[in-house]
Each structure stands twice: as structure tokens, then as C-alpha cells.
Design an enzyme around this catalytic site. Structure first.
Site, short mmCIF file in Angstrom:
data_model
loop_
_atom_site.label_atom_id
_atom_site.label_comp_id
_atom_site.label_asym_id
_atom_site.label_seq_id
_atom_site.Cartn_x
_atom_site.Cartn_y
_atom_site.Cartn_z
N SER A 343 18.00 4.85 -44.22
CA SER A 343 16.68 4.94 -44.88
C SER A 343 15.81 5.99 -44.21
CB SER A 343 15.96 3.59 -44.83
OG SER A 343 16.62 2.64 -45.61
N GLU A 364 12.94 -3.79 -32.65
CA GLU A 364 12.11 -2.60 -32.49
C GLU A 364 11.44 -2.52 -31.13
OE1 GLU A 364 11.96 -4.78 -35.01
OE2 GLU A 364 12.84 -3.65 -36.64
#
Lengths: 622, 622
Positions: A343, A364
Site C-alpha cells: 500500500s 508501529e
């Protein structure tokens, strides 16, 4: 290594205790009890296990040490004092504005690689360093990370452990100073070292449980770690908070405060080598097998963009193309992603240069922490990417990256309502605000593919924390391949005589602004449209100059929430200018799922909304 | 429960698959393969295991279901369709702007308690709901949370698991849909269900590994979970992504995209009950044993503040005092903290009402996630506190709390350089920006103890996300105990005739502004000083009116970074006003450790700096 002098290591531990108590007494604040629990861990690491160069702490071949439990820095400062690198004067000036021995460690000190003090972050950074050591430097240095047990409640610790075991980082050793007590009460696991070990074991680490005040057990554990192959080792070191301080050891209510200086006496009495032993301490020199690396920051040349004006290319795609080109130009450009690489298009780098890419999976915090670790000692230039929205997951790591003065690049894709149907959870709508708050950061918001490639190149060539905001939809290329881009320099993309307003947009909203300008032109209303390119720094001169030409009216339009966004940045930039007025279009509410165009309309940032805003601005209703 | 019709549950699972494929084909986007792996998990939960009221999904006594892997919402929407609650028309309008069946679930739907889609957050919310069920409602409802295996890389999952086991939440069941495939590649653990189970086991969960496509094994696992006491259960359900879709099942590159509608045919052929079985489905009704709760939002009365003007009290301390008073007034006010309760003073509530306090240890993501869970179905009003800086750790959870339209209150202490010696890692310098970005949020920045108490009371009485920014230093009380405070209403704390500038400060900088005003007065320079009380909403009227009186000059001064802070908020508020000019003082760089006063000076926000700014503003250098 020569014969180990166990008594000396015990003595050093007690000297570290004494210094920790002394310096926090002098400062009238600080964390002596959290330091004392770790005294033997530090004495054995620094004066037996680790290989380092005390005269050049940033030696690339030296073992790394990360104090994840940053509040215990007095014991670390004391160790560098015993090593002869920190003066007594400095040590006694800890926490003063004139002394870089701060309340929590920062790389203002030459022997600190990453700032700590926000708990649970050190292991990610250490894992990043270990990754570089094993796979990029291919050198023998090892990485040691000291954690507190309280901070093991932070999920980021487990993200790091999973990462370290997945990548078989056998050059990484996590040591948990399990002193049982948090700031306000007993930790969740108390002294259940086996339960803690089971956690690290289940996350793929080899584990050793030791009495963390026993020098022999610690040395043995380091040996086991060195002999362990293909996985990291976690040493669970059972200790006591305030160990050695009579009346305070293992007691509640002694977190983060000095202890009476008189407690030193009893510790001094336990010393066998009363004389100064500093000169006699064994420090193992590093094996100089890390390659010489000179990052060509400022000179990394990418092959030029190759687009055709009008072709539709998403900026996220152009980011991926540019990243792969940077990878061609510099083998120390490393891409990282959080399982969104198809993406964000960071997979372009993976496909071309698999050795320059680290998949960090859906974690993350660790993604950013590893990036910070990768850039330490200028070993690599990391580019971390995920959806812009998900960088909020690492907001604290980014905050700390600033305190680390780190050189990391973040690329956030899928910004704003223009992503469409996936809905608000996936829309980056506060990412500009997040990255603008970071001191010294650069926030790129490239509108087209050419700008996106140049933003990526400029990010690589500029030290510090940079953010590149990329969009999901494919939009027309508007700049020529030879267009020059500079940080802090905007561009006028639509101009006219006698303009009535300046419109500032970026990304998707710049296209909307251009559409609006064309429509307005057909109605004989002229406007200027500006592309700021970087939102931070912002091209204030061009904004003011253009606004003055445009009857002092500015309209900002952004696919982002209001606070900390483009509108507020522009308001701030012109705040000291008389006469200039600013009106802002932005996403006000939590958006809904829907087609991008319908959402631009619904949330008031479409061409039509811009046209309405221009009309209202120049012809206010009575 | 009656005799279980296994075939029916298999058939329902396949109907859920068919609907998931159909609706994503209609939308031309979405996640059918992630839905299909979970079809049996959902069919068994909804049509055998769970007790719920399909006509009143928010029934407080119903079992809760949290779809942590929010992208699999088609299968959830399909289940509510089978239950008769979602119409075929709506289902086929998924992801449209006119339909609340969004791309990821949000509480715009009456059967969704918390928005998901940012991965790894659901279990914290579920744990919060389970905590309420067990300890506050003391009711029999159970909480089921469906996670993806990919999202188990998120540390927040482990924070939640540790929390759930620490608090013995045996009414909580985590089900991991272990379908092996992430978005871009195989997950870290692939299909190693035992390794996943070992992780949950080590975090204190009872674990069961099952074939997640086998209805009987699933039902058996739920039984085991129901019989497990004093700890949560994690069911590791081994599945295949795209299960049942010929040619796509267990294949890469099918994440987040529709599959050919023709694949439905083979699934339909597997159905034994070809007729519509919706009417025959068994749904267990809840046992109505949750107490009736009417939160008195808007009517929670705290006993008035009891301070003496001039006494020195830190706003964090006043927050604690107010919180305990709110606890007196309403038994559903719940305090939560991240092992900083003696610093944030939330311990005041714990001491007075131990049953109204939840220690969440050093895990801020889970702290906020649990708070979001606590507020679901209006069961409680949670007040979460930690250092303001550490709320950045939960920035993504706060972002998602907004998408959940949650009613949570956050109190962040230790803001800015005025905390002093602990250094930059502990200083909240971006918290105003963080909380201002949240749609509909209220940002309180009380300056003194009276204001802090009233801010806390107003937060409790106003629905939505509120942030209360409190300071570390003890500062003089400046307001009388009967002073009235309102959201969005500032106060003039220093006034004069013929003022030359309006100074806006808050917290520590309001005191500096007052000092500056007194000093300037002695030099015959008059200024107005304003306390905004809430930074969002901001009292624009008072700012504009006061600035107009003060020769159109505003100086803002804040112990915070620039982006998204008070200065930018003020610039924005006056941006459409001709003539008004704003200059801003703020913390520009990463601060150093040091004494608070020295830091205020060094970073340009002291009284002296304000005085200099006023002089420069009114007498610009030539």
C-alpha cells in the site's frame, strides 16, 4: 579476558551505588533506588562483559548499551565515571541546566545512543542496532539493553522481543532488572521471575533467571547469552529496589527521590578495596570489525523522475519508486514497513534490494523504535512507512526520536477522507499536526509524483526527522521532471492578474483548488493557487507576498483536521502581518465511509466548497 | 440451551461467507477473505454461545462482542443480518456514504460498542467492558473479542492480556482467528498455533487451540472458557484466510479485495439447508442482571473548592481532590492510572473509593483502551490519568476513541519545561496539539487549583473526550472558591486602562504573564492578561474584544511546542480579523534538564521574555 576479580566487580557495584546516592543528593532529585538495584548488572557489563572504547564511545565497533529504564541513569553516569570518562564535577552537577548529565539520558552525551525515559522503548532501539550489527554491518559487536520490570507492562517491549526473535538477533541481550517495585506499588508480576521468563521465552527469547545482585550468576548468564545462537537472550535478574541501602532496600515509597546521604556509610564499609580502584578496572576493547561508513547525506543522488505531465500516479507510488532509486544510490538506505508495503509502495525497495528492507509487521511502535536504532552512530538512513494514521501509534516513539536527535524518515500514506470507503479508522487526519510538533522536523506534503520523488530525495539528504505525507488516489502529474524543489519553498501553480484571493492546498486539495481556480476564472474571478510543498518549514515569504497581491485574502484547504494542520500553520505564518485575513477549510468531524469525491464534498474541502468560500470571502453576505 | 444443531451452524457460517462476498462485490472493495476465515467463529458465537438481545443491541445485560480485526466487518454485518437486525438493502449498501455499515465498524451502528480498524486495540476495550461486568455491574454478561493473528504483533494486545489476567477477568474470551496471512505476507508465527497459545498462556490466559473452522471444537472451547475461573481464556482458532473460496483459500495477495462473485456458487452447494434458515436460528436472550444505571451527566455536583487565595497548590493536586469528590457524588466515576497515581494525585480517589479505581500499570495504550471499554453503554465515566507526555503513547487509541464517540476524560500532569530536572522525556510539550486534533474534544488548561477542580467537574458533566492539562509546580490560588467557570469562556485576570497588548497565557505562563504585567505597569506600560481556561473551545469573542482594546496586539505564551498549541489556536481564532496581530512565545527546541525557572527563561517563556516581547511589539526596532 583475564581472570575475573569477583570482589572487584562487587566493589565497583557498591561504588556505583555510592555515586548514585551522592549525585542525586546533590541534585535533590532523581532515582537512586532504581539505580542501586542495577548496580551489579552495570558493574559486570561495563567492567567485564562489554567491549567498548571509553575514549571514543561512539566507536562503531563497540558493543552498544541501551538503558531502557532511563530513570536509573545515575548508575550509568557512575559507570562512565568509573571508566574515567565522566568527571566528578560533572557527576555532581547532574540535572543542572549547565550539565548534560540530564535527569534521563539523552544523546547530548557522547556515550548515549538513544534518549530514554519514556519507558518500554529501549528494546526496540536496541533491536534496531542489533539488526544493523548482524545483517548490515555484519560485525561482532553486541547490544545490551537494561529494562525495568515495571516497563515490561508496555506492549512495545513485546513488539521488540517478537521482532528480535523473528530476525534471530543472537547479538542482542535484554536484561530485566526485576526489582519488584514500580513507582506507586508492586508491579503486576512482583518477584515472579519465572513468570517473566516465560513471557520472554514465549516471544522467542532464550531466557536465564539469575540473582541480579550476584556477580557470578550475572557473568554466567552473559556467557550463556554469548553462546546462544539464532535467538536473543533475556536475562531475568531478580533484584531489590534500593539494594544495599539500609532501611530503604525493597521498601515502598522510595521511587524517584534521594535517600539520606548517611546511608552511604554502610555501603562504604562493605567495600573491600577502599582505595580508588578506577585505574585498575578492566575494560575490554572492541574488535574493530565494523565497516567504515560515511553516509553521503547531502550527496545522495537519485536518477531523475520520469513522468509525463497529466499521467495519473499516486504520490505513495512515487514514494516507492524514489525509495528504490535511493536504494540504488546508497546501500545504507533501509526501508521498513508495518505489513503495508504493497500500500505504501515501500515494497519497491524490497524487490530491488532485499537486503535493504526490514519488514516490521503490524507493530508501529517497534517500527519507529527499530528505525531509531538503525540510524544510531550514522550506520544507516532508515525510511519507515505505514498508513499515516498508524504513525499515531508511535507518537511517543517519535517524540522520543526528537529527544534522541534521530535521523529518521517516515512516509505515511492513505491520508485524509480521500482514501474513501475504508472509513475513518484508516484516514490520516492528524498526521501533519503530529509531525509538526516534533522540534526541527520537516513535513513534506508532495502533491504530485515528481514532488513526491523529490521530497523523498530531500528527506534522505537532510539530517533530522522528516515526514512525507502521501496520498492514496492516483492524481495527474503537474510538474515537469526537471522542476526544482527545495525545503521551505512553495510554488504558485495557478496565477492571474488582479487575483482576489490566495488559495493554499496540498495533495488532493491542491487539485481541488486548481479546479476551483479554473471554474472561478470562467466566472471572471481570479485567484492564485499555491502548493507549499513543505508544511514545515512553511514558505512564509511566498505566502505573504502572494496574499498581498490577492487583496490580503487567504483560503487554506486541507484533507486533515484543523488543529496543527495547514490552516493553523498559515494563520501562524501571517499572524504578525496587518491586514491579511485567513479562512480555512478542513475536515471538522469524524468522517464516514464513502467514495472519495463524495467525502471531499461532505467534509467541505471540494472544489465547489472552495468556490463557495471564495465567493463568501469577496462578497460577504450582508 | 437446547440441542445444538451443528449442521445449522455450519450452514450459517457459509451463509455469512456468501453475504460477505456479495456485499464486498457490491461495494467493489472490502475484506471478504478476512471475513471467511472467521465464519464459523462468528456463527457459533452469535447463534449458540452468546446471549444478546437482537432487538435492543445495547441491552446492558447482553454479552459484548468486539471485532478487534475490524476489517472483517462484513462477516459481522452478515451475522446481524442473519439475526434479522440488518436489512438486505443496507447490507448491499456497505461502504456507501448513505449507509452506516462502514468499511470498518463504528458505533454509528447500534450493535457496535467501539470502533475498530486500527489493529490491536479491541482487546483493551473488551477488557474494560469485562472489568465493568465483573467488578462494577457484578453481572453475568460475558465479553468476546475476536482478534486477527496479524494484529497480535501489536504490543497493545499483550498489555490487554496482562491486564485481563491480573484482574482475573474470567468473563473475557479472546479468540484469535489465526489465518496465517497478513496484508502483505505470512505473519510472524504463521500457523504455529502452539507458539501463539504459549504467548497468551505466559500472559496469564487459559488457552485452547482449536480448528477454527470446526463448529464442534469451537463450541467446546467456549464451554471450557465458561468453566475457567479467575483468568481470561484465549482460544487460538487455526483457520484459513478465504476459507471456503475455491482457488483463493490460504492464498497470498487476496487481502482487502473482493473475490469473484462466482465463487459463491460452490459455497451455496455446500449448504444443507438451502431454504432461508434465518427464522430458525437460536439466539440466547440475556439474563437481565445488570443494574439499571442512569449516569447523571450534567448533574454531577461536587462540593465546592476550599482554597485560600495565595496558597500554593499544584493543579495536579487539585485534580486529585476534585476526582475524589466526584467519586463521592457518583459511584460510577472511575479513576484509572498508569502507575503514576501519586504524581497525578488520582490516588485520592483510590484512597477514598477503592472500588472506583483501576490501576493499569505502565501501559498507556491499554489505559486508554480500558477507559473506552469502561464507558461503553454508559456504564461508567472513566477518568484516565498519567503524565501528559505519556498520553502520546496512546495517541492512536485516543484517535480511535473519537471514532468510537467515546465519553472519556484524560488528565495529563507534568506539562512543559516547568517540571524541571526530570528532563525532556517527561515533559508534556505536544499534549495540547494531540488533544486539540480530536474532533469534538474539550481541552481544559486550568491555571490554579479552583479552576482545576471546576475543570474536572465540567469534564464529568460534559459528554465526549475531555483533556485536563495539569502542572507539576505548586502555584498560588488566584480565583475565589465561588468563581464560575464555563467551557469556552476565558477570564481577564489583569486589566488596565489604555492597554498596549493582550497577553494570553495558561498554567505556569499565566503566572509569568501576571508578573510581566505588574512589572510593565511599574514602567507605565499597561497590558491585559487573559486566562483562556479551555484551549478548545477557545473564547474567541473575549480574545477579539480584548485585543481590539489593546491596540490589536496579542502575545501568546505557552509551556508547549508551537504546532497545534495555544499560539496557533489564537492565530486561527483571529485569522479572519483585520488588524489584529499575534506574536507567540513557546518552547522551540528539545528542552534540557534544569530548574523550572531557569528553563522558563532559557526557552523564552518567562516573565522577562514576555516583557521583552511586549517592548519589541510596541516599539519595533528600526
Amino acid at each position: 579476558m583475564g581472570k575475573v576479580d569477583i570482589q572487584q566487580l562487587d566493589d565497583v557495584a557498591n561504588l556505583l551505588r555510592i555515586d548514585s546516592i551522592k549525585m542525586t543528593c546533590a541534585a535533590k532529585s532523581g532515582h537512586p533506588t532504581s539505580s542501586c538495584s542495577a548496580a551489579e548488572i552495570i558493574s559486570t557489563l561495563f567492567f567485564n562483559e562489554m567491549k567498548f572504547d571509553k575514549t571514543f564511545p561512539k566507536n562503531p565497533s563497540s558493543d552498544r548499551f541501551v538503558l531502557s529504564k532511563g530513570h536509573a541513569c545515575p548508575v550509568l553516569y557512575a559507570a562512565w565515571h568509573q571508566a574515567g570518562h565522566v568527571s566528578t564535577t560533572d557527576m555532581m552537577n547532574i540535572r543542572k541546566i549547565t550539565c548534560d548529565l540530564e535527569g534521563h539520558p539523552t544523546p547530548r552525551l557522547d556515550f548515549i545512543d538513544v534518549a530514554t525515559g519514556s519507558l518500554g522503548q529501549g528494546l526496540s532501539c536496541a533491536a534496531g542496532m542489533a539488526y544493523v550489527g548482524k545483517y548490515i554491518d555484519k560485525a561482532s559487536y553486541r547490544v545490551y539493553c537494561l529494562l525495568g520490570d515495571g516497563e515490561c507492562a508496555e506492549g512495545s517491549v513485546w513488539e521488540a522481543a517478537a521482532f528480535a526473535s523473528y530476525y534471530k538477533l543472537d547479538n542482542l541481550v535484554a536484561i530485566v532488572d526485576m526489582n519488584r517495585l514500580g513507582q506507586t506499588q508492586q508491579t503486576m508480576l512482583g518477584h515472579d521471575a519465572d513468570a517473566m521468563a516465560k513471557r520472554f521465552e514465549s516471544f522467542g527469547c532464550h531466557t536465564v533467571v539469575v540473582n541480579g545482585s550476584n556477580v557470578i550468576e550475572l557473568l554466567n548468564a552473559y556467557n550463556i547469552a554469548r553462546e546462544t545462537k539464532d535467538r536473543p537472550t533475556a536475562i531475568i535478574a531478580k533484584t531489590l529496589k534500593g539494594k544495599g541501602i539500609i532501611g530503604i532496600e525493597d521498601e515502598d515509597n522510595w521511587h524517584g527521590k534521594p535517600v539520606p546521604e548517611s546511608t552511604i556509610e554502610a555501603i562504604e564499609q562493605r567495600l573491600m578495596n577502599k582505595a580508588d580502584i578506577a585505574g585498575t578496572l578492566q575494560i575490554n576493547l572492541p574488535v574493530n570489525d565494523a565497516p567504515n561508513v560515511q553516509l553521503p547525506i547531502g550527496h545522495i543522488k537519485m536518477t531523475p523522475p520520469e513522468y509525463t505531465i497529466g499521467d495519473k500516479v499516486a504520490t505513495r507510488q512515487a514514494y516507492g519508486i524514489a525509495l528504490a532509486k535511493l536504494g540504488d544510490a546508497c546501500p545504507r538506505i533501509i526501508g521498513l514497513d508495518g505489513d503495508t508495503k504493497n500500500s505504501t509502495f515501500s515494497e519497491n525497495l524490497l524487490k530491488k534490494h532485499p537486503g535493504q528492507f526490514v519488514e516490521c509487521f503490524i507493530a508501529e511502535q517497534n517500527l519507529v523504535g527499530v528505525a531509531v536504532g538503525l540510524q544510531c552512530r550514522d550506520r544507516t538512513i532508515p525510511f519507515a512507512s505505514t498508513f499515516a494514521a498508524f504513525f499515531t501509534r508511535a507518537a511517543d516513539q517519535l517524540r522520543m526520536a526528537a529527544v534522541s536527535f534521530a535521523n529518521i524518515k517516515c512516509a505515511g500514506s492513505h491520508v485524509g477522507v480521500s482514501i474513501g470507503e475504508d472509513g475513518p479508522s484508516q484516514m490520516g487526519l492528524e498526521d501533519i499536526a503530529l509531525f509538526r510538533t516534533i522540534p526541527g522536523s520537516i513535513v513534506f506534503y508532495p502533491t504530485d509524483a515528481v514532488a513526491a520523488e523529490r521530497a523523498t530525495e530531500l528527506a534522505a539528504n537532510t539530517r533530522g526527522i522528516a515526514f512525507i505525507r502521501t496520498g492514496r488516489p492516483a492524481c495527474p502529474v503537474i510538474y515537469g521532471n526537471d522542476e526544482k524543489f527545495e525545503i521551505g519553498k512553495g510554488k504558485i501553480v495557478h496565477d492571474a492578474n488582479k487575483p482576489k484571493a490566495l488559495i493554499i492546498g496540498a495533495g488532493i486539495t491542491l487539485y481541488e483548488a486548481k479546479k476551483a481556480a479554473d471554474k472561478l476564472h470562467s466566472e471572471n474571478v481570479e485567484v492564485i493557487v499555491m502548493d507549499p510543498f513543505t508544511i514545515k518549514p512553511l514558505d512564509k515569504d511566498l505566502i505573504v507576498k502572494s496574499a498581498r497581491r490577492a487583496e490580503n485574502r487567504i483560503i487554506t484547504v486541507e484533507d486533515h483536521y484543523q488543529a496543527g494542520g495547514i490552516g493553523e500553520a498559515v494563520c501562524q505564518a501571517v499572524s504578525d502581518q496587518k491586514d491579511i485575513r485567513v479562512r480555512s477549510l478542513f475536515v471538522l468531524d469524524v468522517p464516514h465511509s464513502g467514495p472519495p469525491d463524495a467525502l471531499l464534498e461532505k467534509y467541505g474541502i471540494s472544489a465547489k466548497c472552495i468556490i463557495d468560500a471564495v465567493h463568501q470571502f469577496i462578497h460577504p453576505p450582508n
